[in-house]
Design an enzyme around this catalytic site. Structure first.
Site, PDB file in Angstrom:
ATOM      1  N   THR A  49       0.874  -1.192   0.000  1.00  0.00           N
ATOM      2  CA  THR A  49       0.000   0.000   0.000  1.00  0.00           C
ATOM      3  C   THR A  49       0.905   1.235   0.000  1.00  0.00           C
ATOM      4  O   THR A  49       0.966   1.962   0.994  1.00  0.00           O
ATOM      5  CB  THR A  49      -0.931   0.020   1.226  1.00  0.00           C
ATOM      6  OG1 THR A  49      -0.153  -0.239   2.413  1.00  0.00           O
ATOM      7  CG2 THR A  49      -2.026  -1.013   1.120  1.00  0.00           C
ATOM      8  N   THR A 108      -1.448  -2.524   5.537  1.00  0.00           N
ATOM      9  CA  THR A 108      -1.828  -1.322   6.290  1.00  0.00           C
ATOM     10  C   THR A 108      -2.746  -0.486   5.415  1.00  0.00           C
ATOM     11  O   THR A 108      -2.334  -0.034   4.340  1.00  0.00           O
ATOM     12  CB  THR A 108      -0.560  -0.520   6.653  1.00  0.00           C
ATOM     13  OG1 THR A 108       0.316  -1.376   7.382  1.00  0.00           O
ATOM     14  CG2 THR A 108      -0.893   0.707   7.471  1.00  0.00           C
ATOM     15  N   LEU A 152       5.252  -6.228  12.615  1.00  0.00           N
ATOM     16  CA  LEU A 152       6.643  -6.710  12.627  1.00  0.00           C
ATOM     17  C   LEU A 152       7.598  -5.633  12.138  1.00  0.00           C
ATOM     18  O   LEU A 152       7.233  -4.748  11.367  1.00  0.00           O
ATOM     19  CB  LEU A 152       6.793  -7.981  11.780  1.00  0.00           C
ATOM     20  CG  LEU A 152       6.470  -7.935  10.286  1.00  0.00           C
ATOM     21  CD1 LEU A 152       7.578  -7.316   9.471  1.00  0.00           C
ATOM     22  CD2 LEU A 152       6.206  -9.346   9.790  1.00  0.00           C
ATOM     23  N   ASN A 197       2.219   3.623  14.346  1.00  0.00           N
ATOM     24  CA  ASN A 197       3.364   4.026  13.525  1.00  0.00           C
ATOM     25  C   ASN A 197       3.625   5.528  13.618  1.00  0.00           C
ATOM     26  O   ASN A 197       4.773   5.962  13.684  1.00  0.00           O
ATOM     27  CB  ASN A 197       3.139   3.629  12.055  1.00  0.00           C
ATOM     28  CG  ASN A 197       3.707   2.241  11.781  1.00  0.00           C
ATOM     29  OD1 ASN A 197       4.215   1.586  12.685  1.00  0.00           O
ATOM     30  ND2 ASN A 197       3.630   1.795  10.545  1.00  0.00           N
ATOM     31  N   ALA A 214      18.923   9.455  18.399  1.00  0.00           N
ATOM     32  CA  ALA A 214      18.978  10.492  17.359  1.00  0.00           C
ATOM     33  C   ALA A 214      19.675   9.917  16.130  1.00  0.00           C
ATOM     34  O   ALA A 214      20.581   9.102  16.239  1.00  0.00           O
ATOM     35  CB  ALA A 214      19.739  11.698  17.893  1.00  0.00           C
ATOM     36  N   CYS A 238       7.543   1.815   5.943  1.00  0.00           N
ATOM     37  CA  CYS A 238       6.280   2.091   6.653  1.00  0.00           C
ATOM     38  C   CYS A 238       6.132   3.516   7.170  1.00  0.00           C
ATOM     39  O   CYS A 238       5.167   4.194   6.817  1.00  0.00           O
ATOM     40  CB  CYS A 238       6.119   1.104   7.806  1.00  0.00           C
ATOM     41  SG  CYS A 238       5.837  -0.574   7.227  1.00  0.00           S
TER      42      CYS A 238
HETATM   43  N1  LIG Z   1       7.549  -4.084   5.385  1.00  0.00           N
HETATM   44  C1  LIG Z   1       7.228  -3.939   6.662  1.00  0.00           C
HETATM   45  O1  LIG Z   1       8.090  -3.873   7.543  1.00  0.00           O
HETATM   46  C2  LIG Z   1       5.781  -3.857   7.088  1.00  0.00           C
HETATM   47  C3  LIG Z   1       5.449  -3.965   8.438  1.00  0.00           C
HETATM   48  C4  LIG Z   1       4.115  -3.893   8.808  1.00  0.00           C
HETATM   49  C5  LIG Z   1       3.131  -3.707   7.850  1.00  0.00           C
HETATM   50  N2  LIG Z   1       3.483  -3.579   6.541  1.00  0.00           N
HETATM   51  C6  LIG Z   1       2.414  -3.417   5.554  1.00  0.00           C
HETATM   52  O2  LIG Z   1       2.210  -4.662   4.891  1.00  0.00           O
HETATM   53  C7  LIG Z   1       1.849  -4.453   3.524  1.00  0.00           C
HETATM   54  C8  LIG Z   1       2.806  -5.191   2.618  1.00  0.00           C
HETATM   55  O3  LIG Z   1       4.077  -4.609   2.764  1.00  0.00           O
HETATM   56  P1  LIG Z   1       5.402  -5.307   2.223  1.00  0.00           P
HETATM   57  O4  LIG Z   1       6.537  -4.472   2.677  1.00  0.00           O
HETATM   58  O5  LIG Z   1       5.358  -6.754   2.558  1.00  0.00           O
HETATM   59  O6  LIG Z   1       5.158  -5.137   0.619  1.00  0.00           O
HETATM   60  P2  LIG Z   1       6.045  -5.661  -0.567  1.00  0.00           P
HETATM   61  O7  LIG Z   1       5.974  -4.611  -1.606  1.00  0.00           O
HETATM   62  O8  LIG Z   1       7.379  -6.123  -0.061  1.00  0.00           O
HETATM   63  O9  LIG Z   1       5.271  -6.960  -1.088  1.00  0.00           O
HETATM   64  C9  LIG Z   1       4.034  -6.956  -1.728  1.00  0.00           C
HETATM   65  C10 LIG Z   1       3.959  -8.191  -2.623  1.00  0.00           C
HETATM   66  O10 LIG Z   1       2.628  -8.342  -3.099  1.00  0.00           O
HETATM   67  C11 LIG Z   1       2.683  -8.844  -4.435  1.00  0.00           C
HETATM   68  N3  LIG Z   1       1.389  -8.586  -5.085  1.00  0.00           N
HETATM   69  C12 LIG Z   1       0.817  -7.410  -5.396  1.00  0.00           C
HETATM   70  N4  LIG Z   1      -0.403  -7.597  -5.940  1.00  0.00           N
HETATM   71  C13 LIG Z   1      -0.609  -8.946  -5.971  1.00  0.00           C
HETATM   72  C14 LIG Z   1      -1.691  -9.782  -6.379  1.00  0.00           C
HETATM   73  N5  LIG Z   1      -2.827  -9.271  -6.900  1.00  0.00           N
HETATM   74  N6  LIG Z   1      -1.533 -11.114  -6.265  1.00  0.00           N
HETATM   75  C15 LIG Z   1      -0.414 -11.649  -5.762  1.00  0.00           C
HETATM   76  N7  LIG Z   1       0.632 -10.913  -5.321  1.00  0.00           N
HETATM   77  C16 LIG Z   1       0.526  -9.576  -5.424  1.00  0.00           C
HETATM   78  C17 LIG Z   1       3.874  -8.127  -5.037  1.00  0.00           C
HETATM   79  O11 LIG Z   1       4.377  -8.793  -6.163  1.00  0.00           O
HETATM   80  C18 LIG Z   1       4.856  -8.134  -3.858  1.00  0.00           C
HETATM   81  O12 LIG Z   1       5.688  -9.279  -3.877  1.00  0.00           O
HETATM   82  C19 LIG Z   1       1.845  -2.932   3.314  1.00  0.00           C
HETATM   83  O13 LIG Z   1       0.551  -2.448   3.482  1.00  0.00           O
HETATM   84  C20 LIG Z   1       2.742  -2.441   4.437  1.00  0.00           C
HETATM   85  O14 LIG Z   1       2.422  -1.123   4.835  1.00  0.00           O
HETATM   86  C21 LIG Z   1       4.784  -3.667   6.130  1.00  0.00           C
END
Ligand SMILES: NC(=O)c1ccc[n+]([C@@H]2O[C@H](COP(=O)([O-])OP(=O)(O)OC[C@H]3O[C@@H](n4cnc5c(N)ncnc54)[C@H](O)[C@@H]3O)[C@@H](O)[C@H]2O)c1
Length: 442
Positions: A86, A122, A153, A211, A255, A263
């Site tokens: 997102t 998110t 996480l 966050n 700092a 995120c």
């Molecule tokens: N990265 C973090 O530390 C973290 C922590 C907490 C929450 N989040 C939230 O979790 C969510 C995912 O974040 P992320 O960092 O894992 O994202 P990312 O970009 O690493 O991974 C997203 C994955 O989804 C796949 N994808 C997209 N559309 C698809 C579909 N229709 N079918 C199948 N696969 C599809 C993409 O190819 C990609 O591999 C976000 O909303 C983020 O804000 C992330």
């Protein structure tokens, strides 16, 4: 339980692997063929400590598999998790929900029986209800339940965070959704980890508020650091003195060069937009976003000051590029502001990072990569410590100073101190919010 995980990025992959380790049967779905090829070969496409071992164990136990076939993955699933990205929407800072709605639509079209759809991404308040509406509209014949299950996480400590969470948040709108989620997280609740059940909107808000609060804490200490520099106080001691207060706590009070990562930047921007859209402007969050950008720019000024305002043709070694250690994620890393600025001012920039190359090579053109910090500083005019990787915490500063054309250090993570660096032979040192020694000072 049978779980389908749509989106196998940081969150989807770690969650899928950990769920399979709980004993659930997990199929992870992604569209990215390069990622899938690696995963099917047992390789992790991201660097996350402990992930490869846990993944191998669960693949071997036949509880974890990877596919691009969303239809077969979701058919028998008791719960379908959506963990797609997102990112910030270009131009306005709103969360781009196109991946979420796209995935939900695909799942709705593929389902052959009602199931529980869990939004792990998110998403702004109200999105889960829109997901429920979209499901009804796409499949009026199926009675699916929607659950909001935001993830907390941290990259670099993701397995530990998932297996030992401070809390799990589950937003539900039906008993069935609640029951399925209690079952999914039973291995954690059995061990006493709190599973907090709320409505959909509250769960969505908890994630953004948490966050934004952490980003505020980081930004607060960065601003105090600037004031410490002017007043002669030491921000490390100030942070310690604050952190011992149990009402404040020591975490997120270091700092540094501004928060970054996948995120905080996008989530603070999205929350500010949610506030504006609801006629409740979140002035604190808006200020945090602004101050964080200023902090990143101030890092450039610090390096310019360290080099007597002349960067052209200076050789600068930058140690650390990722937004924090133990990850290869470069999303919104302060290095993406600092390094191009140095290059733009005519410096020859050398970079070292244990994991960033795959992500950062294309993002940071016109830099020279080194594998070793000592080789990178050989003949350099300044060294900048940008990410606190363990291997940069105990450098032999005397050796480094001896190799440099002029031994100057910008320690933007306060890993060393002015006295320590000067004792080791550095001629100039600047840290964050504490004593510094610049040549034109003296
Ligand atoms: N990265 C973090 O530390 C973290 C922590 C907490 C929450 N989040 C939230 O979790 C969510 C995912 O974040 P992320 O960092 O894992 O994202 P990312 O970009 O690493 O991974 C997203 C994955 O989804 C796949 N994808 C997209 N559309 C698809 C579909 N229709 N079918 C199948 N696969 C599809 C993409 O190819 C990609 O591999 C976000 O909303 C983020 O804000 C992330």
């Amino acid at each position: 339980m049978k779980i389908a995980m749509i989106g196998t990025g940081y969150v989807g992959l770690v969650s899928g692997v950990c769920f399979s380790d709980f004993g659930h049967e997990v199929i992870c779905v992604d569209k990215n063929q390069e990622k899938l090829t690696k995963l099917r070969a047992g390789e992790t496409p991201i660097f996350e400590p402990g992930l490869d071992t846990l993944m191998a164990r669960n693949i071997a136990a036949n509880r974890l598999s990877f596919t691009d076939d969303l239809k077969s993955a979701t058919q028998d699933a008791d719960a379908v998790f959506i963990a797609v990205g997102t990112p910030s929407r270009r131009g306005d800072g709103h969360a781009d929900l196109s991946f979420v709605f796209g995935a939900v639509k695909e799942v709705a079209e593929a389902l052959t029986r009602p199931t529980v759809i869990v939004i792990k991404s998110t998403v702004p308040v109200g999105t889960n209800q829109k997901v429920a509406d979209l499901l009804k509209e796409t499949r009026p014949d199926l009675d699916c339940d929607v659950v909001s299950n935001p993830e907390f996480l941290r990259e670099g400590a993701a397995i530990d965070d998932f297996m030992h969470p401070d809390r799990v948040v589950v937003g539900v709108q039906s008993d069935r959704g609640d029951e399925v989620m209690q079952e999914v997280y039973r291995p954690l609740s059995l061990r006493g980890y709190p599973v907090l059940t709320t409505d959909l909107e509250t769960a969505e808000m908890i994630k953004y508020a948490a966050n934004a609060f952490l980003a505020t804490k980081v930004t607060f200490i960065n601003e105090i650091a600037m004031l410490c520099e002017r007043t002669g106080a030491d921000v490390k001691d100030v942070a310690n003195g604050m952190g011992f207060d149990s009402r404040i706590g020591p975490k997120f009070l270091q700092a540094g060069p501004g928060y970054g990562g996948s995120c905080f930047p996008k989530d603070t921007k999205a929350l500010a937009r949610i506030g504006q859209d609801n006629a409740v402007p979140l002035q604190i969050v808006e200020t945090v976003i602004k101050v964080n950008e200023e902090v990143k720019r101030l890092m450039i000024d610090k390096i310019v000051d360290l080099c007597d305002e002349k960067l052209r043709d200076k050789t600068i070694a930058v140690l650390g590029l990722t937004f924090k250690p133990d990850t290869d994620d470069m999303r919104d890393a302060p290095a993406l502001t600092v390094v191009p600025a140095l290059v733009g001012m005519g410096a020859n920039v050398r970079v070292v990072d244990p994991q960033a190359f795959r992500e950062a090579d294309a993002l940071l053109p016109n830099v020279t990569w080194f594998e070793d910090a000592y080789e990178a500083v050989d003949g350099a005019d300044a060294v900048v410590l940008l990410t606190e990787w363990n291997e940069f915490r105990a450098l032999d500063l005397r050796d480094m100073a001896g190799r440099m054309a002029s031994a100057r250090m910008a320690d933007l993570r306060n890993m060393y101190s002015c006295d320590y660096a000067l004792d080791a032979g550095f001629e100039a040192y600047t840290g964050m919010g504490r004593k510094s020694a610049l040549l034109f000072d003296s």
